[in-house]
Motif scaffolding. Structure first.
Motif, PDB file in Angstrom:
ATOM      1  N   GLY A  30      33.457  28.720   3.414  1.00 22.80           N
ATOM      2  CA  GLY A  30      32.756  28.842   2.150  1.00 22.80           C
ATOM      3  C   GLY A  30      33.619  29.443   1.054  1.00 22.80           C
ATOM      4  N   ALA A  31      34.428  30.449   1.399  1.00 25.48           N
ATOM      5  CA  ALA A  31      35.304  31.083   0.414  1.00 25.48           C
ATOM      6  C   ALA A  31      36.329  30.085  -0.117  1.00 25.48           C
ATOM      7  CB  ALA A  31      36.010  32.281   1.046  1.00 25.48           C
ATOM      8  N   PHE A  32      36.926  29.314   0.775  1.00 30.64           N
ATOM      9  CA  PHE A  32      37.893  28.295   0.376  1.00 30.64           C
ATOM     10  C   PHE A  32      37.238  27.275  -0.552  1.00 30.64           C
ATOM     11  CE2 PHE A  32      39.660  24.018   1.353  1.00 30.64           C
ATOM     12  CZ  PHE A  32      40.885  24.180   0.748  1.00 30.64           C
ATOM     13  N   ALA A  33      36.025  26.856  -0.207  1.00 32.09           N
ATOM     14  CA  ALA A  33      35.310  25.877  -1.018  1.00 32.09           C
ATOM     15  C   ALA A  33      35.007  26.420  -2.409  1.00 32.09           C
ATOM     16  CB  ALA A  33      34.005  25.474  -0.318  1.00 32.09           C
ATOM     17  N   GLY A  34      34.576  27.678  -2.481  1.00 35.96           N
ATOM     18  CA  GLY A  34      34.202  28.271  -3.757  1.00 35.96           C
ATOM     19  C   GLY A  34      35.366  28.404  -4.722  1.00 35.96           C
ATOM     20  N   ILE A  35      36.492  28.892  -4.228  1.00 36.83           N
ATOM     21  CA  ILE A  35      37.663  29.059  -5.085  1.00 36.83           C
ATOM     22  C   ILE A  35      38.186  27.709  -5.561  1.00 36.83           C
ATOM     23  CG2 ILE A  35      40.057  29.849  -5.141  1.00 36.83           C
ATOM     24  CD1 ILE A  35      39.217  32.088  -3.217  1.00 36.83           C
ATOM     25  N   ALA A  36      38.225  26.724  -4.657  1.00 36.13           N
ATOM     26  CA  ALA A  36      38.687  25.385  -5.027  1.00 36.13           C
ATOM     27  C   ALA A  36      37.792  24.768  -6.096  1.00 36.13           C
ATOM     28  CB  ALA A  36      38.721  24.486  -3.791  1.00 36.13           C
ATOM     29  N   GLU A  37      36.489  24.937  -5.924  1.00 34.28           N
ATOM     30  CA  GLU A  37      35.519  24.365  -6.869  1.00 34.28           C
ATOM     31  C   GLU A  37      35.686  24.933  -8.270  1.00 34.28           C
ATOM     32  OE1 GLU A  37      30.785  24.989  -7.874  1.00 34.28           O
ATOM     33  OE2 GLU A  37      31.577  25.590  -5.919  1.00 34.28           O
ATOM     34  N   HIS A  38      35.709  26.249  -8.400  1.00 30.13           N
ATOM     35  CA  HIS A  38      35.714  26.884  -9.711  1.00 30.13           C
ATOM     36  C   HIS A  38      37.041  26.717 -10.448  1.00 30.13           C
ATOM     37  CE1 HIS A  38      31.775  28.761  -9.706  1.00 30.13           C
ATOM     38  NE2 HIS A  38      31.960  29.098  -8.448  1.00 30.13           N
ATOM     39  N   ILE A  89      38.220  33.902  -9.442  1.00 30.91           N
ATOM     40  CA  ILE A  89      38.973  33.917  -8.178  1.00 30.91           C
ATOM     41  C   ILE A  89      38.576  35.119  -7.328  1.00 30.91           C
ATOM     42  CG2 ILE A  89      41.270  34.167  -7.175  1.00 30.91           C
ATOM     43  CD1 ILE A  89      42.350  32.572  -9.559  1.00 30.91           C
ATOM     44  N   VAL A  90      38.444  36.275  -7.976  1.00 32.52           N
ATOM     45  CA  VAL A  90      38.082  37.489  -7.247  1.00 32.52           C
ATOM     46  C   VAL A  90      36.643  37.416  -6.725  1.00 32.52           C
ATOM     47  CG1 VAL A  90      37.700  39.980  -7.448  1.00 32.52           C
ATOM     48  CG2 VAL A  90      39.716  38.941  -8.490  1.00 32.52           C
ATOM     49  N   GLY A  91      35.735  36.882  -7.550  1.00 32.34           N
ATOM     50  CA  GLY A  91      34.331  36.880  -7.165  1.00 32.34           C
ATOM     51  C   GLY A  91      33.874  35.673  -6.374  1.00 32.34           C
ATOM     52  N   ALA A  92      34.449  34.501  -6.649  1.00 30.89           N
ATOM     53  CA  ALA A  92      33.952  33.269  -6.034  1.00 30.89           C
ATOM     54  C   ALA A  92      34.178  33.220  -4.531  1.00 30.89           C
ATOM     55  CB  ALA A  92      34.605  32.055  -6.693  1.00 30.89           C
ATOM     56  N   GLY A  93      35.309  33.740  -4.076  1.00 29.12           N
ATOM     57  CA  GLY A  93      35.579  33.718  -2.638  1.00 29.12           C
ATOM     58  C   GLY A  93      34.515  34.443  -1.834  1.00 29.12           C
ATOM     59  N   PRO A  94      34.305  35.739  -2.081  1.00 29.62           N
ATOM     60  CA  PRO A  94      33.266  36.469  -1.345  1.00 29.62           C
ATOM     61  C   PRO A  94      31.861  35.905  -1.575  1.00 29.62           C
ATOM     62  CG  PRO A  94      34.770  37.993  -2.414  1.00 29.62           C
ATOM     63  CD  PRO A  94      35.110  36.637  -2.933  1.00 29.62           C
ATOM     64  N   ALA A  95      31.558  35.507  -2.819  1.00 28.96           N
ATOM     65  CA  ALA A  95      30.218  35.009  -3.123  1.00 28.96           C
ATOM     66  C   ALA A  95      29.923  33.715  -2.376  1.00 28.96           C
ATOM     67  CB  ALA A  95      30.065  34.799  -4.632  1.00 28.96           C
ATOM     68  N   HIS A  96      30.891  32.797  -2.337  1.00 23.65           N
ATOM     69  CA  HIS A  96      30.674  31.539  -1.631  1.00 23.65           C
ATOM     70  C   HIS A  96      30.713  31.727  -0.116  1.00 23.65           C
ATOM     71  CE1 HIS A  96      30.934  29.538  -5.479  1.00 23.65           C
ATOM     72  NE2 HIS A  96      30.677  28.390  -4.893  1.00 23.65           N
ATOM     73  N   ALA A  97      31.452  32.728   0.337  1.00 28.40           N
ATOM     74  CA  ALA A  97      31.434  33.034   1.760  1.00 28.40           C
ATOM     75  C   ALA A  97      30.021  33.438   2.172  1.00 28.40           C
ATOM     76  CB  ALA A  97      32.424  34.158   2.067  1.00 28.40           C
ATOM     77  N   VAL A  98      29.410  34.318   1.385  1.00 29.27           N
ATOM     78  CA  VAL A  98      28.025  34.735   1.645  1.00 29.27           C
ATOM     79  C   VAL A  98      27.083  33.550   1.483  1.00 29.27           C
ATOM     80  CG1 VAL A  98      26.129  36.169   0.760  1.00 29.27           C
ATOM     81  CG2 VAL A  98      28.421  37.126   0.985  1.00 29.27           C
ATOM     82  N   TYR A  99      27.349  32.722   0.495  1.00 29.55           N
ATOM     83  CA  TYR A  99      26.513  31.555   0.188  1.00 29.55           C
ATOM     84  C   TYR A  99      26.405  30.607   1.383  1.00 29.55           C
ATOM     85  CZ  TYR A  99      25.144  27.404  -2.602  1.00 29.55           C
ATOM     86  OH  TYR A  99      24.514  26.303  -3.122  1.00 29.55           O
ATOM     87  N   PHE A 100      27.548  30.172   1.886  1.00 27.84           N
ATOM     88  CA  PHE A 100      27.525  29.192   2.964  1.00 27.84           C
ATOM     89  C   PHE A 100      27.130  29.800   4.307  1.00 27.84           C
ATOM     90  CE2 PHE A 100      30.046  26.570   0.011  1.00 27.84           C
ATOM     91  CZ  PHE A 100      29.336  25.377   0.136  1.00 27.84           C
TER      92      PHE A 100
END
Length: 311
Positions: A30-38, A89-100
């Motif tokens: 999820g973290a990888f997906a979030g950073i790539a997306e944003h 970059i700082v926020g999207a990784g942890p947030a998407h990790a929690v998301y997925f």
């Protein structure tokens, strides 16, 4: 000729998460997906923010995405299109990790991982739960991002940390969460619609629920664009709340919630104001969600396949 002693190739069920598929692996995907997306679509997101600001100056935005991009890059420098991306970059990784991680956990509990079976309620519920959890973590980073995306922000903030300190000193901790209820009013239906559309399209195109990059990319793009268009009014109000502290307009600075924002926006710009920035929003969201789902499903397939080989 077939080899009599050859070991049969073990096929794994892609959607049914095995017992050894850990929470950490799900969060990493999820973290990888979030950073790539944003990161991929960040410049268009910056244009969207400029377009959604109430009463912008004529030099802030153009009449379309291309004109606005050219104007921003030519007057403020090409790198201004990426200003504030460090916060993402700082926020999207942890947030998407929690998301997925939340999405998969809730979907599994509700029985949504069965191959060949469509579970719209499980998809929508798990998406909504994932959003509530991840937005609580991401909201402060999103406030910082949008403050740094507005015009002349370079004169006010040297960095992400400097922006955070400034907002905290001038407006207090509440400034980082004043938009959270509005954010949820947008992202919960957005995510529910997106996950419902994604699961519907992907199940129709890929009933066996095997890893299929084309299906994940197409379904993610269509689902994201559909959900983005329908939730644009809430996104406009969210932008208003998150950038109010930098506004020169005294009335705008006093807006303290969703309904107050709706009243002010309707008074100033009418019903059309609620769909400001809809084109760059959809333009940003479609490839973003395509990238996000493709990256997430690829990461998930990799981890599951690696676990399958080691077990």
């Amino acid at each position: 000729m077939a080899q009599p002693n050859a070991e049969p190739v073990e096929d794994y069920d892609y959607e049914s998460l095995p017992p050894n598929f850990s929470l950490l692996q799900n969060m990493a995907a999820g973290a990888f997906a979030g950073i790539a997306e944003h990161c991929a679509m960040y410049p268009i997101d910056a244009i969207k923010t400029r377009m959604q600001i109430v009463n912008p100056t004529s030099s802030t935005v153009g009449t379309g995405v291309i004109q606005a991009t050219y104007r921003m890059a030519s007057t403020e420098g090409f790198l201004s299109l990426w200003r504030g991306m460090s916060s993402v970059i700082v926020g999207a990784g942890p947030a998407h990790a929690v998301y997925f991680a939340t999405y998969e956990a809730v979907k599994h509990i509700m029985g949504g991982n069965q191959a060949g079976v469509h579970h719209p309620l499980a998809a929508a519920t798990s998406g909504a739960c994932a959003t509530i959890a991840s937005d609580a973590l991401m909201n402060p980073f999103d406030v910082i991002k949008q403050r740094m995306q507005i015009q002349n922000s370079a004169k006010m903030y040297r960095s992400m940390l400097d922006c955070a300190k400034y907002v905290y000193r001038q407006e207090g901790l509440a400034a980082f969460y004043v938009s959270y209820p509005t954010t949820l009013s947008m992202t919960v239906p957005f995510t529910a619609l997106q996950f419902l559309a994604y699961e519907s399209i992907s199940t129709s195109m890929n009933p066996a629920k095997k890893y299929d990059p084309v299906t994940h990319c197409f379904a993610g793009a269509v689902a994201g664009g559909f959900a983005a268009a329908l939730t644009t009014p809430m996104d406009v109000i969210k932008t208003m709340l998150q950038t109010r502290g930098s506004a020169a307009d005294a009335e705008l600075r006093t807006v303290n919630g969703f309904m107050a924002g709706c009243r002010l926006l309707y008074q100033r710009e009418g019903a059309r104001g609620f769909f400001k920035g809809v084109r760059p929003r959809v333009l940003t969201t479609m490839p973003s969600t395509a990238i996000c789902w493709s990256a997430y499903e690829a990461s998930k397939a990799y981890f599951i396949h690696r676990n399958d080989k080691s077990s």
